[in-house]
Write a protein that holds these residues in place. Sequence first.
Motif, PDB file in Angstrom:
ATOM      1  N   TYR A 183       0.835  -1.212   0.000  1.00 12.82           N
ATOM      2  CA  TYR A 183       0.000   0.000   0.000  1.00 12.82           C
ATOM      3  C   TYR A 183       0.864   1.253   0.000  1.00 12.82           C
ATOM      4  O   TYR A 183       0.519   2.262  -0.631  1.00 12.82           O
ATOM      5  CB  TYR A 183      -0.924   0.007   1.216  1.00 12.82           C
ATOM      6  CG  TYR A 183      -1.995  -1.056   1.184  1.00 12.82           C
ATOM      7  CD1 TYR A 183      -2.714  -1.311   0.020  1.00 12.82           C
ATOM      8  CD2 TYR A 183      -2.299  -1.809   2.322  1.00 12.82           C
ATOM      9  CE1 TYR A 183      -3.700  -2.286  -0.013  1.00 12.82           C
ATOM     10  CE2 TYR A 183      -3.284  -2.781   2.294  1.00 12.82           C
ATOM     11  CZ  TYR A 183      -3.975  -3.018   1.124  1.00 12.82           C
ATOM     12  OH  TYR A 183      -4.946  -3.984   1.089  1.00 12.82           O
ATOM     13  N   GLU A 205      -3.806   8.988   0.877  1.00 19.50           N
ATOM     14  CA  GLU A 205      -4.958   8.470   0.134  1.00 19.50           C
ATOM     15  C   GLU A 205      -4.919   6.953   0.036  1.00 19.50           C
ATOM     16  O   GLU A 205      -5.934   6.275   0.240  1.00 19.50           O
ATOM     17  CB  GLU A 205      -4.999   9.078  -1.264  1.00 19.50           C
ATOM     18  CG  GLU A 205      -6.184   8.602  -2.089  1.00 19.50           C
ATOM     19  CD  GLU A 205      -6.254   9.242  -3.469  1.00 19.50           C
ATOM     20  OE1 GLU A 205      -7.049   8.773  -4.302  1.00 19.50           O
ATOM     21  OE2 GLU A 205      -5.504  10.206  -3.728  1.00 19.50           O
ATOM     22  N   SER A 206      -3.748   6.399  -0.275  1.00 21.90           N
ATOM     23  CA  SER A 206      -3.628   4.945  -0.420  1.00 21.90           C
ATOM     24  C   SER A 206      -3.905   4.226   0.898  1.00 21.90           C
ATOM     25  O   SER A 206      -4.652   3.238   0.929  1.00 21.90           O
ATOM     26  CB  SER A 206      -2.211   4.598  -0.921  1.00 21.90           C
ATOM     27  OG  SER A 206      -2.051   3.209  -1.053  1.00 21.90           O
ATOM     28  N   LYS A 266      -7.665   4.486   1.885  1.00 22.71           N
ATOM     29  CA  LYS A 266      -8.502   3.551   1.128  1.00 22.71           C
ATOM     30  C   LYS A 266      -8.335   2.124   1.629  1.00 22.71           C
ATOM     31  O   LYS A 266      -9.287   1.349   1.671  1.00 22.71           O
ATOM     32  CB  LYS A 266      -8.150   3.615  -0.358  1.00 22.71           C
ATOM     33  CG  LYS A 266      -8.673   4.856  -1.065  1.00 22.71           C
ATOM     34  CD  LYS A 266      -8.287   4.844  -2.540  1.00 22.71           C
ATOM     35  CE  LYS A 266      -8.879   6.055  -3.261  1.00 22.71           C
ATOM     36  NZ  LYS A 266      -8.487   6.081  -4.694  1.00 22.71           N
ATOM     37  N   ALA A 267      -7.100   1.784   2.024  1.00 21.94           N
ATOM     38  CA  ALA A 267      -6.817   0.405   2.438  1.00 21.94           C
ATOM     39  C   ALA A 267      -7.326   0.104   3.846  1.00 21.94           C
ATOM     40  O   ALA A 267      -7.876  -0.979   4.089  1.00 21.94           O
ATOM     41  CB  ALA A 267      -5.314   0.147   2.369  1.00 21.94           C
ATOM     42  N   SER A 323     -11.628   3.665   4.578  1.00 24.69           N
ATOM     43  CA  SER A 323     -12.763   3.534   3.665  1.00 24.69           C
ATOM     44  C   SER A 323     -12.426   4.184   2.334  1.00 24.69           C
ATOM     45  O   SER A 323     -11.854   5.283   2.309  1.00 24.69           O
ATOM     46  CB  SER A 323     -14.003   4.203   4.269  1.00 24.69           C
ATOM     47  OG  SER A 323     -15.018   4.347   3.304  1.00 24.69           O
ATOM     48  N   THR A 324     -12.795   3.517   1.244  1.00 26.72           N
ATOM     49  CA  THR A 324     -12.561   4.110  -0.073  1.00 26.72           C
ATOM     50  C   THR A 324     -13.460   5.327  -0.289  1.00 26.72           C
ATOM     51  O   THR A 324     -13.087   6.259  -0.990  1.00 26.72           O
ATOM     52  CB  THR A 324     -12.832   3.075  -1.181  1.00 26.72           C
ATOM     53  OG1 THR A 324     -14.151   2.543  -1.014  1.00 26.72           O
ATOM     54  CG2 THR A 324     -11.811   1.949  -1.134  1.00 26.72           C
ATOM     55  N   GLN A 325     -14.660   5.318   0.336  1.00 24.27           N
ATOM     56  CA  GLN A 325     -15.580   6.441   0.178  1.00 24.27           C
ATOM     57  C   GLN A 325     -15.104   7.676   0.949  1.00 24.27           C
ATOM     58  O   GLN A 325     -15.377   8.811   0.551  1.00 24.27           O
ATOM     59  CB  GLN A 325     -16.993   6.075   0.659  1.00 24.27           C
ATOM     60  CG  GLN A 325     -17.769   5.178  -0.274  1.00 24.27           C
ATOM     61  CD  GLN A 325     -17.416   3.710  -0.095  1.00 24.27           C
ATOM     62  OE1 GLN A 325     -16.766   3.343   0.886  1.00 24.27           O
ATOM     63  NE2 GLN A 325     -17.840   2.865  -1.025  1.00 24.27           N
ATOM     64  N   ALA A 331     -11.882   8.410   1.665  1.00 25.63           N
ATOM     65  CA  ALA A 331     -10.473   8.744   1.410  1.00 25.63           C
ATOM     66  C   ALA A 331     -10.292  10.210   1.028  1.00 25.63           C
ATOM     67  O   ALA A 331      -9.397  10.901   1.548  1.00 25.63           O
ATOM     68  CB  ALA A 331      -9.907   7.840   0.317  1.00 25.63           C
ATOM     69  N   ASN A 332     -11.139  10.715   0.122  1.00 24.19           N
ATOM     70  CA  ASN A 332     -11.009  12.117  -0.298  1.00 24.19           C
ATOM     71  C   ASN A 332     -11.309  13.075   0.849  1.00 24.19           C
ATOM     72  O   ASN A 332     -10.645  14.112   0.998  1.00 24.19           O
ATOM     73  CB  ASN A 332     -11.942  12.409  -1.478  1.00 24.19           C
ATOM     74  CG  ASN A 332     -11.486  11.739  -2.757  1.00 24.19           C
ATOM     75  OD1 ASN A 332     -10.315  11.401  -2.908  1.00 24.19           O
ATOM     76  ND2 ASN A 332     -12.403  11.529  -3.676  1.00 24.19           N
TER      77      ASN A 332
END
Length: 300
Positions: free
Chosen positions: A6, A260-261, A264-265, A268-270, A272-273
């Motif tokens: 990651y 960010e990586s 997401k890992a 949560s991917t939702q 991350a931003n």
Amino acid sequence: MEFLSYLISGLSLGSVYAIIALGYTMVYGIAKMLNFAHGDVIMVGGYVSFCATSYLGLPGWLSVVLAMAACTALGVVIEGLAYKPLRQATSLAVLITAIGVSYFLQNAAQLIWGASPKGYTPLIPTTNAQGEPNTLRLFGGQLSISYISLFTMGACIVIMVLLTFFTGRTKLGKAMRACSEDKGAAQLMGINVNATISVTFAIGSALAAVAGGLLCSFTTSLMPTTGSMPGIKAFTAAVFGGIGSIPGAFLGGILLGVIESLAKAYISTQLANAILFAVLIIVLLVKPSGLLGKYVPEKV
């Protein structure tokens, strides 16, 4: 090994952000303006590279060179037509113009190439002649690093070093720094301020073309909005590291890619931003000038 995987993914993504952020910070550092059309120049670079490989059959590296030439010319034209007449205008007028140029480029690309995604061939093949993944294997094959990731990280470091040398050691680079400090004084010393700013836009646009090719190599797709979100994140990286600072843009891009990586890992991917921009807010509350930025008081 999972964490290392990651982390490397974040470093490669952050390297793309850093290259884009270097273009932002070059323009802001010299012209003191935020070129929000920069993300769309990335998209144009991706399309030029796509056309060179898909229609002309050129190799990946040559398609990027062609994209750099096209984006350099585009950057100079945009600066000359849209921004040069606004040298003495307010920052709000320049900002609105930049947004207008951004929408113009997006819609022009949609008219020319359509709105549907295009399949993009990565600059470095993802598989070798035997059909196996084209990766570097470490620790007995437990850790795999794609060659496009290694190339992206290496390209980012080389670009940052070259830009630092260029702005610090060359005559034109010193002229850029002089314009950044005081355009009026630089002009009195015989520096052509308009030409210097045009060269700055040319360099920033060439970097956008490189970033476009690398970004599309990761996503393997291309569409008129390709550069929008990466452009915003790269601008965030430039502010995070200290906009106007070349090492700051590099550091900000790398850190944002890693954050960010990992977000997401492990989170949560939702979200991350949201986490990215929350980190930016926290950093700016503690250090408003960014991590490597310098606070310059205004004299009134």
